[in-house]
Every structure is written in C-alpha cells, then in structure tokens.
Enzyme design. Structure first.
Site, PDB file in Angstrom:
ATOM      1  CB  CYS A 151     -33.992  15.651  -0.889  1.00  0.00           C
ATOM      2  SG  CYS A 151     -34.032  15.556   0.885  1.00  0.00           S
ATOM      3  N   GLY A 168     -38.685  20.113  -2.160  1.00  0.00           N
ATOM      4  CA  GLY A 168     -38.337  20.492  -0.791  1.00  0.00           C
ATOM      5  C   GLY A 168     -38.196  21.988  -0.658  1.00  0.00           C
ATOM      6  CG  ASN A 226     -34.330  12.148  -3.097  1.00  0.00           C
ATOM      7  OD1 ASN A 226     -35.079  12.342  -2.133  1.00  0.00           O
ATOM      8  ND2 ASN A 226     -34.790  11.825  -4.291  1.00  0.00           N
ATOM      9  N   GLY A 227     -33.680  10.422  -0.155  1.00  0.00           N
ATOM     10  CA  GLY A 227     -34.189   9.133   0.273  1.00  0.00           C
ATOM     11  C   GLY A 227     -34.170   9.027   1.780  1.00  0.00           C
ATOM     12  CE1 TYR A 229     -49.074  16.115  -3.164  1.00  0.00           C
ATOM     13  CE2 TYR A 229     -46.780  15.766  -2.551  1.00  0.00           C
ATOM     14  CZ  TYR A 229     -47.949  16.495  -2.444  1.00  0.00           C
ATOM     15  OH  TYR A 229     -47.987  17.612  -1.656  1.00  0.00           O
TER      16      TYR A 229
END
Length: 603
Positions: A83, A110, A184-185, A352
């Site tokens: 995210c 995302g 996020n996670g 990435y």
C-alpha cells in the site's frame, strides 16, 4: 458503578492468552463508501464525548452479507497489501487537492482502490472506492466536498480475501474519540487479535465488519486508548480531556506489545490530531516532510519521499522503528519512542516496490539499484558470455541495466516497448490476467534484437511466468541468444509482511537449481544477484542498518512468530494455492515451506 478492584486487577490485553475462542463472522459490502461524520464542539466526558451523525451521500448501497470465517484452526488469509499512505497537516485551507496529488505519486504501490478522509477537526469527510486514484476521484464534486485542513489518503491492492470497496481504507471507529486509520503492511497474528477483540477481554467485545488486518489493528489501538483512559481515572482521578495525547502514546506502547508483523500507520484522531507510527523493526517505510506556512510549519507523512516534491514538502526525517509521532490540532510535532526499535527494513522495497526517486532510511533507491548493477556486472564478466547489448525489462530494472552496460562497456538498448496504459502484472490479483497482460504490455523490436546476443535485465524473477514469455518474445524478434540477469537473488520463501508472495510453490526458483530455472525460462544463461552482495550494498549505504528484512530470499522472519505450521497453512489456504508457474512439473514436491527461523545468510 465500576468495580475498581476488578478493573485494576484486569491483566493488560498484551499478556492475556487467547482462550475461549469464539466463532467469528465478517460483514462485507461491495458498495463504495462516502460519508460525513460530525464531531462535537466540546468534550465534557471522554467516554461519551463523541456524538456521531452519519449522512450517506449515495442513495444506492449493496446488501450486506454475512460470511463465516474459516474453521479447523486454519488462519484466514487477511487482505494483506502493498500500500501507499499519505497524511497532510495544514493550519489553514484545504488539504484535499494536495492529498490527491500525493496519492498519484504513490499509485505504484497499489492500483486496486483509493480512499481519503479529511477534517476541519469538527467533521470528518470520507470517500473510498475501487479503482485508480484518477478514477476514484474523477468527479470534481467529490473532491470539493472533501474539505478540511488535515487529511489522510491510501492506495492499495489486495493479495487475498475480498477486493470489495468495503475493505478499502481508511477504516473508522467512533469510540474512543473517533479514529480514522490507514495502514501499510501486514499483521501476522491477526486471528489471535481478532479472538481477543471478540472476547470479554476487550472492553466492548468489538465487532469487526471485514476480514482486513487493518481493521483489527485499528480496534486494538482503540481498545488500548480505552484502557489508558480507565487507568488514568482509577489511579489519579485525572481530567481525561487534558490527557488525550498521553492516552494515544500510552496506547501505542501497549498496542505494539500485542501486534506482530509489519505496520506503518497514519490516523486522524478527534481532539488529538494526526498520528503516525511504525512497527519496531521498521519493515515498511514512513517518512516525515515539512514546509513553511503563513501560520507555522506544515507537515506531510508518507510511505515514500517521492510524494513530497509535487506538493512542496521537503524530507525532515524517517519515522523511527517503534516511534509514534503526533501532530496536534494546533500544529505542534510531538514524538515518543513507544517501543524499542531495531531497524530491519524490507530489502524488496529497494529492489522493486519503491520509486527510484525515493530515499528511505537514508538510502537512495536509485543509487542502491545502480550498485546492484555493478555487482552483477562483476559476476557476468566471469561467465565469458558473448554479449552484443544490454536491455532492461521496463521499468524497474533500468538503473541496474544502465550500470551493467557501463561496466561491461557494451551498448545499452531499449528493445522492449511498454504500453503505458496497462498496469503492472505483479499488481493484478489473478494469475491468468497477469499472463494475458504480458502480451498487451510489452512488444519486442526486431530492429534492436535481430541477430544479437542479448542480456535481458529484470529487477526480480518471482513466478517466472512473465519472464518466460518475454524470452520467447525476444527470440521471435530475431535474437540469436537470450541471457538473463536478475538484480535480486532467487525468491524462495513467502513474504508475510505485505507483499503478494504468499506461497513457495509459486516461485520459479522453488526446488530448482539455477541451471534448471534457466532451462525452464528458455534462456541461454541466467545470473542471479547473490544475497551477500545484496545485503552488503544496503549496509554500505547506511552502516547503522545491521540487518535487512530479506525473508523472501533467506527464509529468516525477523518478527520471530513465523513457524513451519504458519507457512504451511499459507501454502494450503493462501491465494497462491491454485496458481501455476513454469517448472513446477520438474520441481520436487514441497510439503513444507522450509525453515521458518534460520539465521540470516549474512552477518
């Protein structure tokens, strides 16, 4: 009347075992969400200080259905996400347009849904829906309604569970105070936490509407704020309206004793301000930016620094592992180390996930990728490959490919043309869609490849489905030989901290030697980055980082709660259970995900 002895004698949630597990249910709605929630002008009583008034702005809402959770002890795979999150605090004016611009800069993190909530500290205004940022907020009237000088925004993709807009973020609880959260996670002990929240050990036996670990996280924090309030009343007889900031810090400390996994979070809290915090390992990034304003400093907190530039913020610092920061409604920046921190950032972020123009944990993503190219070039020289050109697989591998071409002193060419209107295949949640998308996404140019010995460079080779198709594409374009170089090591283990890599059997490198992987991909040669070189590059750029979270390469899970049973259940029940990948017919059968707690392959 409250029984003081019972209340004070109650053990903190962080040390209570998960017993008397109850059957859970989750309520889902496929409708997009748009609401306005009114906040009171005064706060005379902490527990009853929030008057909630909800007004649904859309007339049509889907029927809500109840779906039972999994049984037999198998953990439900929560919709973990890669995210992007952003929060903006201003003293005056609206934050809506700048939030929108910031979300556009984080769109790479995302593409499934987007959401935003703003506030003038009297009312919250929320909107979230499935789709790209530009599509979710395409109606100018929606943005205009998102008034308020502070706000938070979120982009996500789901790796499991539902992609319903009901599970898009932000999430909200009306008590205590009124808290909106984005996350996020991925939590790794979601089921245990859900059991605790649904038991008598929670203050209010909290009902959860979705399968999202983010909603669980929000309710754990809210529960701990309630506990902090009660402890204050029963021990000192304090005025809770003067202690709200302290309650948040105390709740953050208590919550971090409960939570396992990766989490970088932002909250809007009525009567407090904008709150940000990061897990004790700092697995997912979170950075603070600032800029001068006519009434004082203004702040932005985001997943990546790349969100700051277009809206005029400059980086102040990273949020530290185990730290909570609060920007009060008056604009004062407060911080507290609520849990001991040991920075172990996710190494895959630099390979990435993150944009090359970001700097995270004082490491430039672009320079990191250049150094990966140099490491690969040294090893490629030793192979004796006869190469005519280096070509990146767009877009993430460009820095590494440029550096390889430079170090090998051979031409760098862009032979794969990308259709910019097709999303990244990694983010597409269905494997067949990913495979079909490759043909729409890339086109090989015969004018570049015909009669050449080509070195294709990619940032990573995960499932191998995309790469095998690209190799065939380049051969059809006339290449004599096709060699491959991966800027990352072989991906062999699941990532449980918020990246769509749930099961080992999806990985092309699973159970195969490097030579076998090369054959499966149809290449004439293959060179992977070594784990040692990968880690050394990161350490050379920030000597304070002793370890990186590199579990997808070395199988070491820094949170210490991942075992073979957990990973095997992901193998059995995860989204990857039905996926195919090249080479699986020649790989040995895998009955276990392998060692769950090995030592890192580096020191």
């Amino acid at each position: 009347m409250i029984n003081n002895k019972v209340l004070l004698g109650r053990k903190p949630l962080s040390i209570v075992a998960a017993r008397d597990i109850r059957q859970r249910s989750a309520i889902r709605s496929n409708a997009s969400s748009s609401s306005m929630i009114s906040l009171p002008s005064c706060h005379s009583s902490f527990l009853n200080n929030i008057g909630i008034k909800a007004r649904v702005l859309r007339n049509e809402m889907s029927m809500m259905t109840v779906r039972p959770t999994s049984t037999c002890g198998v953990p439900k795979r929560a919709p973990t996400q890669m995210c992007g999150i952003i929060g903006i605090f201003k003293h005056d004016g609206s934050a809506n347009v700048e939030l929108y611009e910031g979300l556009l800069m984080l769109q790479h993190r995302g593409q499934d849904s987007a959401g935003m909530v703003t506030t003038d500290w009297k009312k919250f205004k929320e909107y979230k829906e499935n789709g790209l940022v530009k599509d979710v907020f395409s109606d100018e009237a929606v943005i205009k309604k998102m008034k308020g000088s502070a706000g938070i925004g979120h982009v996500r993709y789901p790796t499991a569970g539902s992609s319903s807009a009901q599970e898009a973020q932000p999430f909200f609880v009306n008590s205590p105070l009124g808290i909106y959260m984005i996350h996020n996670g991925n939590l790794t002990n979601t089921d245990d936490l859900r059991d605790l929240l649904n038991s008598s050990r929670s203050f209010f036996n909290r009902h959860l509407r979705t399968d999202s670990d983010s909603e669980v996280l929000l309710n754990v924090l809210a529960d701990e704020v309630h506990r902090a309030h009660q402890r204050c009343l029963q021990t000192t007889g304090c005025d809770p309206n003067k202690m709200k900031v302290d309650f948040l810090f105390e709740a953050g400390a208590s919550a971090m004793k409960l939570l396992k996994g990766a989490y970088s979070c932002l909250c809007l809290v009525a009567g407090v301000g904008m709150v940000g915090f990061r897990d004790p390992f700092g697995i997912r990034p979170l950075v603070i930016g600032t800029r001068p304003g006519p009434l004082g400093d203004e702040y932005c907190i985001a997943s990546e620094e790349c969100a700051f530039g277009p809206i005029g913020f400059t980086k102040l610092r990273d949020v530290l592992p185990g730290e909570m920061v609060i920007i009060t409604q008056e604009g004062k920046l407060l911080s507290r180390q609520v849990a001991p921190g040991q920075l172990q950032p996710c190494i895959f972020e630099y390979i990435y996930l993150a944009r090359p123009d970001s700097v995270m944990n004082n490491i430039s993503v672009y320079n990191f990728q250049l150094e990966l190219g140099s490491c690969l070039a040294k090893r490629i020289k030793e192979t004796g490959w006869d190469l005519d050109l280096v070509c990146p697989v767009p877009d993430g591998s460009r820095p590494a490919a440029i550096q390889i071409a430079h170090d090998l002193d051979i031409p760098y060419r862009e032979g794969l043309v990308k259709n910019r209107y097709v999303g990244r295949t990694f983010i597409m949640p269905d494997q067949k869609l990913r495979e079909m998308s490759v043909k729409r996404k890339l086109n090989a140019m015969p004018v570049v490849f015909e009669g050449k010995n080509v070195l294709l460079v990619d940032d990573s080779i995960v499932r191998g489905t995309t790469m095998s198709q690209i190799v065939n594409m380049v051969r059809r374009a006339g290449a004599k030989k096709v060699y491959l170089a991966s800027a990352s090591p072989p991906v062999k283990f699941p990532n449980v901290y918020g990246v769509d890599m749930p099961t080992r059997k999806e990985f092309v490198a699973n159970g195969l030697t490097e030579e076998q992987v090369c054959d499966v991909l149809g290449a004439d040669g293959l060179m992977y980055q070594s784990v040692t070189d990968l880690i050394e590059v990161g350490k050379s750029m920030n000597s304070e980082i002793k370890r990186f979270e590199a579990s997808c390469f070395d199988g070491y899970y820094c949170t210490g709660d991942i075992d073979d049973e957990y990973l095997q259940k992901l193998e059995d029940k995860g989204r990857g259970a039905g996926r195919d990948r090249p080479g699986q017919d020649i790989a040995p059968a895998v009955s276990s995900n392998g060692p769950a707690k090995p030592e890192p392959l580096y020191v």
